[in-house]
Structure formats: structure tokens, C-alpha cells
Enzyme design. Structure first.
Site, PDB file in Angstrom:
ATOM      1  N   GLU A 121      -5.206  -8.568  -0.329  1.00 21.93           N
ATOM      2  CA  GLU A 121      -6.047  -8.201   0.814  1.00 21.93           C
ATOM      3  C   GLU A 121      -7.478  -8.080   0.323  1.00 21.93           C
ATOM      4  O   GLU A 121      -7.772  -7.270  -0.559  1.00 21.93           O
ATOM      5  CB  GLU A 121      -5.593  -6.895   1.476  1.00 21.93           C
ATOM      6  CG  GLU A 121      -4.262  -6.999   2.201  1.00 21.93           C
ATOM      7  CD  GLU A 121      -3.920  -5.740   3.010  1.00 21.93           C
ATOM      8  OE1 GLU A 121      -4.857  -5.051   3.471  1.00 21.93           O
ATOM      9  OE2 GLU A 121      -2.718  -5.466   3.166  1.00 21.93           O
ATOM     10  N   GLU A 181       0.832  -1.216   0.000  1.00 29.20           N
ATOM     11  CA  GLU A 181       0.000   0.000   0.000  1.00 29.20           C
ATOM     12  C   GLU A 181       0.865   1.265   0.000  1.00 29.20           C
ATOM     13  O   GLU A 181       0.688   2.173   0.814  1.00 29.20           O
ATOM     14  CB  GLU A 181      -0.978  -0.002   1.177  1.00 29.20           C
ATOM     15  CG  GLU A 181      -2.040  -1.080   1.049  1.00 29.20           C
ATOM     16  CD  GLU A 181      -3.174  -0.963   2.073  1.00 29.20           C
ATOM     17  OE1 GLU A 181      -3.146  -0.050   2.926  1.00 29.20           O
ATOM     18  OE2 GLU A 181      -4.096  -1.802   2.016  1.00 29.20           O
TER      19      GLU A 181
END
Length: 512
Positions: free
Chosen positions: A316, A192
Site C-alpha cells: 500500500e 495491518e
């Protein structure tokens, strides 16, 4: 090539004169394989996922190896989890691997600034994680630190684990009790990095990826599968920028994260256990956005990689609700209902149906965090409804994908509609065909009359997960309220397969 054609007619029970129907067509003209790695899991240093999850107090009265909890290991081995991602998540970009090796008593303490501000003693580090992976018989997937780390730090971590040279760092591994290389193949280059991993632009990260990847070396018997930190949900520009600027041969995959938020808002997300039918419907609409998001990222990747050499890695995913009342909000502990099982089944069907591009995925997260497979309370443990979906769906791992076209009846709430049924199908190495079907409708059984052409089969059996209420959960007092049961609603009628899928259920059929 010979085609298998499976025609399924879907119909809800007759109400007055109303009747709904649909169809599924399945053919065997695909060469795609549903990678087992789609069924991967994620274990971050977050809440009670590692500490008090996998890694427990030495005095806890459960069977352990070192401090690894073995009843959890046995449960996860049963469903054949193919990989485990660690140490994060946002934690990965503040984790410095050297703090987690060597004698435990000498390891420095750190504050987990992302999740609850708790102090960690680093007693669970690289060697402990890889011991866990070995016990699970699963492939480790390590996320490297790009946000607060250095190229040299990640390069040396790979050398520490994968090299058999006489360098100082390799001798350090040997001194720490592992003479042979671990040969870890899957490496995430950051996590991320558009957000908690450094708030980078896509262009900046693309350059950082190339810099880090250049020094992430292959060693004998340990060719790396490097995964670029990918997009947040529908940020298609991020994927476009990575694919445009990073050569395909530098990366094995590009990641993408998408969470199902019941309310659609990152503020108040909604309860895990108390919700109306309208809230349930909205949650499923948000869940099914995964198909659109995967399709659009795949289309961008196809433009730069028409041979599909680079995998889309959804590392995720899952439902994210408000934490359970009375728990630390930074620990992201939430209960797991039948609704979550339908989300798991639906999402895995989506991944199966995109297996030409989706090569890997990890549910967030394995133990005690978000859409967990297992919840623990001291020496007690419960298997969640989501666990049972992974148990049911393991038949698709590394099986041949069967093309599926679905025309489903609608499930309607307050004038809004979504397809009541979603499905995926595969053929395993023995020739058995497996069909997984999810009925999202809370009220109606979907009856299926199936004509199977050019498929020789004599028997059908199945398993089902359902319950009386969509909010039903397993608890420590009632741990088996939801569990897999034999499904008797399918039968052979002449040359047809007749199936009645109950409301709010997941069914997997096996045709022999």
C-alpha cells in the site's frame, strides 16, 4: 564484467550569475532485476473501487463480461499490470470468503464497517475476482482474514482455489463452475494486523503468522508465496520482530505500508487539487521519505536474511488527501493531479533503486479510490496522470537494474531544500537502456550534458508527462489535458547525450 558509465551533468538555466549542476553515474555491474511485481495494483472493497468501478450495474451502457467493465480492463492491460491485490486492506480482515461464492441471489449481505457503513450484496466474490484477474492477464494476490477469521477458514480458501482433490470444498468449487484449480500463488496472511486487522503486538502477530502459515498448504502446481503483514511506515520494531521470530523459509515476503500525506497529519490531510507551492514542497518531502523508510527496513531484513530471499512488499503506497468535496468521506475518492504523477514517478524510481530487496508493491488504489489510475462517472472514464506514469515506466518491468548514483541540484522553497531530480535506469532483454527522470522543480528546466562511456548507441527517443500547472488534472469534461507526449528535448551531440528536462515533469528516455 563490462561497465556502462553514464555521466549526466545537471544544470538549471542561468539566472544572473547563478548556476546549479549535478551528475549521475550509471553502471551495469548489478545482477539485480527490477521485478515486474513492483508495478502492482490494489483493489479493495472500498467506495467505488469494486462496486461501480470494476463491477457495474448490468444496465450500464458499457461493454461488459458478466458485470466486469471491459474498457477498464483494456486500459489496465495496456500498461501490463503484473498483479492485483484483493479484497483489502482493512476489509480483508472482516471478509469471509464463503459469503462470496455460489449463486449470487443466495449470497448473504454484509455491512462494510470499515468504509462508509454501506451494505454489500457479495455479488463480487472469489470467482468474480479471479475472472477479472484472467481478463487482465495478471496474477491475483489475495489477502486472507486473520483479524476476524480462523486458521481453518483461510486453509479451506486455499484448498478451494488450488487443490484438485475430491474433498468437499474442492467439489464445491467445481459445482460453482470452475473444474480446474486456480493455482493462486500470492497470499497475504492478514493485513495491518497492528491496526484494523486486530490491534496486535508484533510478537503476537509473529506467532499468529506461523500458525496460519503452517496450515496454508501447497498443492501440485501451486506453491504459495506467503506474505507476512508488515509494518506501518517507520515501525522498524515490527519488521525486526517478524524477521527475528519467523523463519525465512516460511514467508516469501514481509509487507510495509506508507502513504504520502500532504500535511503530514492524519487529521486534515490537504486538498488534492488546491495547494500552494509550499504545500507542494512539503508533500514531496513526505513522498521522498519512502527512500529512508525502505532503506531502514531493508537494513533490518539484511541482518536476518543476508541472501535477500525474503522480499519487502510495499503493498500500500500513494498520496492520501482529503476526499473530494461533496463525496462520501468513507469512499476516499480524490482527484489526481500532476503532483500525483510526480509522486508516482519518484516512488517508482525509489523502488527500482531498491530492487534487490523490494520485490513487490501495490499502488493504492486502482479505480476511484485514493491515488487511482482510473476514475469513472457512469459510462465515462478518465485516465489519470498517475496512469500515464505507469504506462511510461512499464519498460522497467523485469529489466536488468543499472546502478545509479545521483548528485542533484537543489529545489529550494522558503529556505528548505530537496533534490530537484531523481532517477532510475534499466536495460531490457534486447539491450535497450531506459532512463526515467523526475524534475520536481516547479520553475527551472534541468539541462543535462551526458558523457556515455563504453556504451554504443545511435538514437535516443523519449516520452514526457507535464502540464502548465502542478494542480492540473484530467476531468470528465477535459479527459486528455494531461497525457503522454513525444519528448524532443534529448539529442545526440557527438558522443554526448544532451537533455533538457522541463520543470515539473517526468521523462523516460530510450537509448538504442
Amino acid at each position: 564484467m563490462k561497465k556502462y558509465v553514464l555521466l549526466l551533468l545537471l544544470a538549471a538555466p542561468v539566472v544572473a550569475c547563478a548556476q546549479s549542476s549535478g551528475s549521475i553515474t550509471i553502471t551495469n555491474d548489478s545482477k539485480a532485476i527490477i521485478s515486474k511485481h513492483i508495478y502492482g495494483q490494489f483493489a479493495e472493497h472500498l467506495g467505488r473501487g469494486i462496486y461501480d468501478g470494476f463491477w457495474v450495474d448490468k444496465n450500464l451502457p458499457v461493454k461488459k463480461q458478466n458485470r466486469i467493465r471491459l474498457d477498464l480492463v483494456a486500459a489496465l492491460k495496456k500498461i501490463k499490470i503484473p498483479n492485483l491485490r484483493w479484497p483489502g486492506g482493512c476489509f480483508a480482515d472482516e471478509y469471509h470468503w464463503r459469503d462470496g461464492i455460489g449463486p449470487s441471489a443466495q449470497r448473504p449481505r454484509m455491512v462494510n464497517s470499515n468504509w462508509g457503513g454501506v451494505t454489500e450484496d457479495n455479488s463480487f466474490g472469489t470467482h468474480e475476482f479471479l475472472e477479472l484477474a484472467k481478463l487482465l492477464d495478471t496474477e491475483p494476490y489475495i489477502a486472507g482474514n486473520v483479524g476476524s477469521g480462523t486458521v481453518d477458514e483461510m486453509s479451506k480458501w486455499i484448498e478451494y482455489l488450488n487443490s484438485n482433490s475430491t474433498s468437499t470444498v474442492v467439489q464445491q468449487r467445481k459445482a460453482n463452475g470452475h473444474p480446474e484449480p486456480y493455482k493462486v500463488a500470492f497470499w497475504g496472511v492478514g493485513n495491518e494486523n497492528w491496526g484494523c486487522g486486530g490491534n496486535m503486538t508484533a510478537e503476537y502477530y509473529a506467532n499468529e503468522f506461523k500458525r496460519y502459515a503452517s496450515f496454508a498448504k501447497d498443492y501440485p502446481g501451486a506453491k504459495l508465496k506467503k506474505i507476512a503483514s508488515g509494518a506501518n511506515s517507520d515501525d522498524y520494531n515490527w519488521t525486526e520482530t517478524i524477521m527475528k521470530n519467523v523463519p525465512n523459509n516460511m514467508m516469501w515476503g514481509v509487507s510495509m505500508h506508507y502513504y504520502t500525506i500532504p500535511t503530514g497529519s492524519w487529521g486534515k490531510k490537504g486538498s488534492a487539487t488546491s495547494f500552494s507551492e509550499a504545500e507542494y514542497f512539503n508533500t514531496m518531502v513526505n513522498c521522498m521519505r519512502m527512500d529512508e523508510i525502505v532503506s531502514k527496513h531493508s537494513a533490518i531484513m539484511d541482518k536476518y536474511d543476508p541472501q535477500k530471499k525474503v522480499g519487502l512488499v510495499v503493498d500500500e503506497w500513494g498520496i492520501w488527501t482529503d476526499p473530494e468535496p461533496g463525496t462520501n468521506p468513507g469512499f476516499l475518492y480524490q482527484q489526481n493531479s500532476l503532483r500525483d504523477a510526480l509522486i508516482a514517478g519518484t516512488t517508482l524510481n525509489i523502488f527500482n533503486n531498491h530492487c534487490d530487496r523490494v520485490k513487490m508493491a501495490e499502488l493504492a488504489q486502482t479505480i476511484n479510490v485514493l491515488q487511482a489510475l482510473i476514475l469513472t462517472q457512469k459510462e465515462k472514464m478518465i485516465l489519470t496522470p498517475t496512469y500515464h506514469i505507469f504506462d511510461m515506466y512499464q519498460v522497467h518491468q523485469d529489466a536488468k537494474y543499472l546502478n545509479i548514483k545521483l548528485n542533484s541540484p537543489d529545489y529550494e522553497v522558503d529556505g528548505k531544500k530537496l533534490p530537484a531530480v531523481n532517477a532510475s535506469a534499466s536495460q531490457d532483454a534486447t539491450g535497450k537502456i531506459h532512463i526515467s527522470l523526475v524534475n520536481l522543480d516547479l520553475h527551472n528546466t534541468v539541462t543535462i550534458s551526458t558523457a556515455l562511456k563504453n556504451i554504443n548507441w545511435s538514437t535516443v527517443k523519449g516520452t514526457i508527462l507535464t502540464s502548465a500547472n502542478i494542480t492540473d488534472v484530467n476531468t470528465f469534461e477535459q479527459p486528455k489535458k494531461l497525457q503522454l507526449q513525444n519528448f524532443t528535448g534529448a539529442k545526440k551531440d557527438g558522443d554526448k547525450l544532451v537533455v533538457a528536462i522541463p520543470s515539473k515533469s517526468v521523462v523516460t528516455l530510450e537509448l538504442n
